[in-house]
Structures are given as C-alpha cells and as structure tokens.
Design a protein around this motif. Structure first.
Motif, PDB file in Angstrom:
ATOM      1  N   GLU A  99       0.905  -1.269   0.063  1.00 28.83           N
ATOM      2  CA  GLU A  99       0.078   0.055   0.096  1.00 28.83           C
ATOM      3  C   GLU A  99       0.948   1.133   0.024  1.00 28.83           C
ATOM      4  O   GLU A  99       0.499   2.301  -0.756  1.00 28.83           O
ATOM      5  CB  GLU A  99      -1.017  -0.131   1.171  1.00 28.83           C
ATOM      6  N   THR A 170      -7.992  -1.525   8.821  1.00 28.98           N
ATOM      7  CA  THR A 170      -8.988  -2.255   8.569  1.00 28.98           C
ATOM      8  C   THR A 170      -8.723  -3.533   7.917  1.00 28.98           C
ATOM      9  O   THR A 170      -8.100  -3.536   7.022  1.00 28.98           O
ATOM     10  CB  THR A 170     -10.430  -1.621   7.855  1.00 28.98           C
ATOM     11  N   ILE A 172      -9.831  -6.751   5.836  1.00 33.43           N
ATOM     12  CA  ILE A 172     -10.550  -7.263   4.770  1.00 33.43           C
ATOM     13  C   ILE A 172      -9.919  -8.578   4.464  1.00 33.43           C
ATOM     14  O   ILE A 172      -9.088  -8.970   3.886  1.00 33.43           O
ATOM     15  CB  ILE A 172     -10.649  -6.546   3.647  1.00 33.43           C
ATOM     16  N   SER A 176      -4.832  -6.263   5.651  1.00 30.01           N
ATOM     17  CA  SER A 176      -4.993  -5.135   6.491  1.00 30.01           C
ATOM     18  C   SER A 176      -4.648  -3.899   5.747  1.00 30.01           C
ATOM     19  O   SER A 176      -3.879  -3.660   4.934  1.00 30.01           O
ATOM     20  CB  SER A 176      -3.977  -5.040   7.786  1.00 30.01           C
ATOM     21  N   THR A 177      -5.532  -2.826   5.721  1.00 32.98           N
ATOM     22  CA  THR A 177      -5.643  -1.762   5.013  1.00 32.98           C
ATOM     23  C   THR A 177      -5.652  -0.607   5.528  1.00 32.98           C
ATOM     24  O   THR A 177      -6.459  -0.153   6.590  1.00 32.98           O
ATOM     25  CB  THR A 177      -6.769  -1.839   3.547  1.00 32.98           C
ATOM     26  N   ASN A 178      -5.026   0.625   5.083  1.00 37.22           N
ATOM     27  CA  ASN A 178      -4.906   2.077   5.498  1.00 37.22           C
ATOM     28  C   ASN A 178      -6.169   2.710   4.852  1.00 37.22           C
ATOM     29  O   ASN A 178      -6.604   3.836   5.509  1.00 37.22           O
ATOM     30  CB  ASN A 178      -3.646   2.763   5.344  1.00 37.22           C
ATOM     31  N   PHE A 179      -6.485   2.315   3.644  1.00 34.04           N
ATOM     32  CA  PHE A 179      -7.489   2.925   2.973  1.00 34.04           C
ATOM     33  C   PHE A 179      -8.937   3.207   3.224  1.00 34.04           C
ATOM     34  O   PHE A 179      -9.576   4.414   2.755  1.00 34.04           O
ATOM     35  CB  PHE A 179      -7.682   2.768   1.412  1.00 34.04           C
ATOM     36  N   LEU A 180      -9.314   2.649   4.320  1.00 38.97           N
ATOM     37  CA  LEU A 180     -10.787   2.699   4.779  1.00 38.97           C
ATOM     38  C   LEU A 180     -10.828   3.471   6.168  1.00 38.97           C
ATOM     39  O   LEU A 180     -12.177   3.582   6.630  1.00 38.97           O
ATOM     40  CB  LEU A 180     -11.356   1.284   4.957  1.00 38.97           C
ATOM     41  N   THR A 181     -10.090   4.119   6.709  1.00 40.35           N
ATOM     42  CA  THR A 181     -10.133   4.909   7.871  1.00 40.35           C
ATOM     43  C   THR A 181      -9.271   6.312   7.960  1.00 40.35           C
ATOM     44  O   THR A 181      -8.299   6.038   7.185  1.00 40.35           O
ATOM     45  CB  THR A 181      -9.347   4.079   9.103  1.00 40.35           C
TER      46      THR A 181
END
Length: 322
Positions: A99, A170, A172, A176-181
C-alpha cells in the motif's frame, strides 16, 4: 510479438533462478542453521540428527532443488528470531509495504507526468521557473532527510499528522488496509510523500526534457499547421512519442520505490517488509533475509516484464526488433 514475450519470460526465469541460488547460499553458508535453531546445551548427536532430518547432509543440487520447490510454494522455513513461519511474517507485513509503494507510485507518476508536460509546454511561465528549482531539492536530498524534515514540520511543529506507525487499519479477509479509515489515511501521507518525492522529481524532469525535444520536431509543427487543437497536439502526438523512455524510467522507479521503502519504513517505523528486513539483519535472521531477497527480486522481474510489454503497446515499431 509472441516470441519476444516468450524471450522476456525466459530471461525472467533465469534471473529468478540466479536470485534463488544467491538466497540459497545465504541461507546455508552464512552461519550454521543448526546453531541458530538449537541452544548451546544441545548435544552433538542431537545436532547431527537434526541436520540429517533437515536434509543438510544431502548433495548441493538436491538441497537447492528442495529450496527452490519450497520457495515457489512460499515456504521459507522458520524465523530464527521470532520462531514463526517466515511466510506468515511476510503475509502480515506485505499489505503495509504494497500500500505504501502503490500510493507513492501513483503520486509520483501522476504528478510527475502532469508537471513534466506542463513545464515542457509552458517552460517560460513563472510557475515552471518555480517548479524546476524545487525539483532539484527532491532529486538531491536523501530520502531519510526528507522524511525527518516532514516529521519535524507536520508532526512535531504543526501536529497535523502522525510521525510513525500505520494508524488505524481495517481487516478485509487476511489483508490489512489503511485506505478505509481516516487515521490510516493520515498515517499514510508522510511516508508515501517521502517515498514519492524523489521519483516524482525524476519523472517530471525526464518528461519535460522529452517534451521539449518532441515539440521541436517537424511532425508536431505539421500537426499545428493543420489546425489541430493544442490538447490533441500535446497529449495525442507529443506525449505519446515520449512514452518509451518515460515507461522505462517509471518501471525502474517503481522498483526503486520497493528498495527505498526500507529507508522510509525505518524512519517512520512503518510495519512493512522493509522494517522486517532491517530487523532480520540486526538479529542475523537468515530465513527472513532470504525470503525478502526472493520476493523483491520477483517484484523487480515482474515489473520489467510488464514494462517490456508496454514498450510494444506504446511503440509498434519495436515489435519487429530483436
């Protein structure tokens, strides 16, 4: 075109075999794997039994074939330092690195190309005369210096952005992603900007140079004489004919982003594969180092194959060349 693609894939395979050999040598001949896996109180008989069980007494080619087979299936053994499967550690850290690299690549490519086109077309404007000296800063300053400056300005002085970590993420599935918070996006800004600045400045200067060269050619003058709209001349003719060198530098730069992510992750304590590699070097964790080397090489090889394919799409004249 099909034969050229087969040739590139064969070269990629040879490259990965060579990298696998280097990783295998690192794995087996830098220190003693048995000593790293057992304690000092382990008897010589137990050490010999473990060595036989792991196949370390097998011939070199047999060991290398087994290592390659395990690497293809994602099995790189157990981390000496953390006593966990290396594949699990990589899977946990890979989302953070990918990411970070993906965000930096998008920023560097989009802004680099747009600013390069603008400064090439409007080279005498005051904006271009301001951008060009600033781009020298992005090219000249080391990545870790840029990171420290951004931390001092936006974290320490202004307090707008976090200075380390991924923030809130978050899950999924297993990703684990940074893009949704909001917290995750804020944590991504400084490291992605740090990683992108050098590459963005390099792409911008290359695109500008190529645009200036192409805009002087006769076919661009003829296109203007035909009354074509400036947008068509600049983007449909001029920019398209700069794509081959631009694709080259973009492909190399994406690979460089993966390499430079080690420095950025260290400065921002970003929990990705780069930080894991630095920690493995500190502890002499050979399985993690070998896995990282193979994965990074695979990414570089994949990027170069994609770049070769884009060459053929961008410039049909290359399809008939060897």
């Amino acid at each position: 075109m099909f034969l050229k693609l087969i040739n590139r894939l064969f070269q990629a395979l040879m490259t990965m075999i060579f990298v696998g050999l280097v990783s295998f040598l690192l794995f087996n001949f830098v220190g003693d794997p048995i000593s790293n896996m057992v304690g000092q109180e382990t008897s010589v008989e137990d050490r010999d039994a473990l060595r036989e069980k792991l196949g370390l007494n097998d011939p070199f080619l047999a060991q290398f074939a087994r290592f390659g087979s395990n690497a293809v299936s994602g099995n790189f053994g157990i981390s000496y330092a953390l006593q966990r499967p290396v594949s699990t550690l990589i899977a946990e850290r890979m989302p953070a690195t990918l990411e970070l690299v993906a965000t930096s690549a998008v920023v560097a490519i989009v802004l680099g190309v747009l600013l390069g086109v603008y400064t090439g077309i409007n080279r005498h404007s005051w904006i271009s005369k301001t951008i060009m000296p600033l781009s020298l800063i992005g090219v000249s300053l080391p990545t870790f210096v840029i990171g420290i400056l951004l931390i001092y300005i936006f974290s320490v002085t202004l307090g707008w952005l976090p200075s380390f970590g991924r923030g809130e993420v978050t899950q999924i599935g297993g990703w684990s992603t940074n893009f949704l918070t909001i917290g995750g996006l804020k944590a991504l800004i400084l490291p992605s900007t740090t990683l992108a600045l050098f590459q963005m400045a390099l792409i911008m200067r290359l695109v500008r140079s190529e645009m200036l060269e192409v805009l002087r050619t006769d076919y661009i003058k003829f296109a203007r004489a035909r009354g074509l709209a400036p947008r068509v001349v600049h983007f449909g003719h001029a920019l398209r004919n700069t794509l081959v060198p631009v694709i080259t530098i973009i492909g190399l730069n994406i690979g460089s982003l993966i390499a430079f992510s080690i420095i950025t992750e260290t400065v921002f304590q970003w929990p990705g594969m780069g930080l894991l590699f630095i920690q493995s070097v500190t502890f002499g964790d050979i399985p993690v180092m070998a896995a990282y080397l193979v994965l990074i090489a695979a990414m570089f090889v994949f990027i170069n194959v994609v770049v070769d394919i884009l060459y053929l799409i961008a410039d049909p004249r290359l399809r008939g060349r060897g």
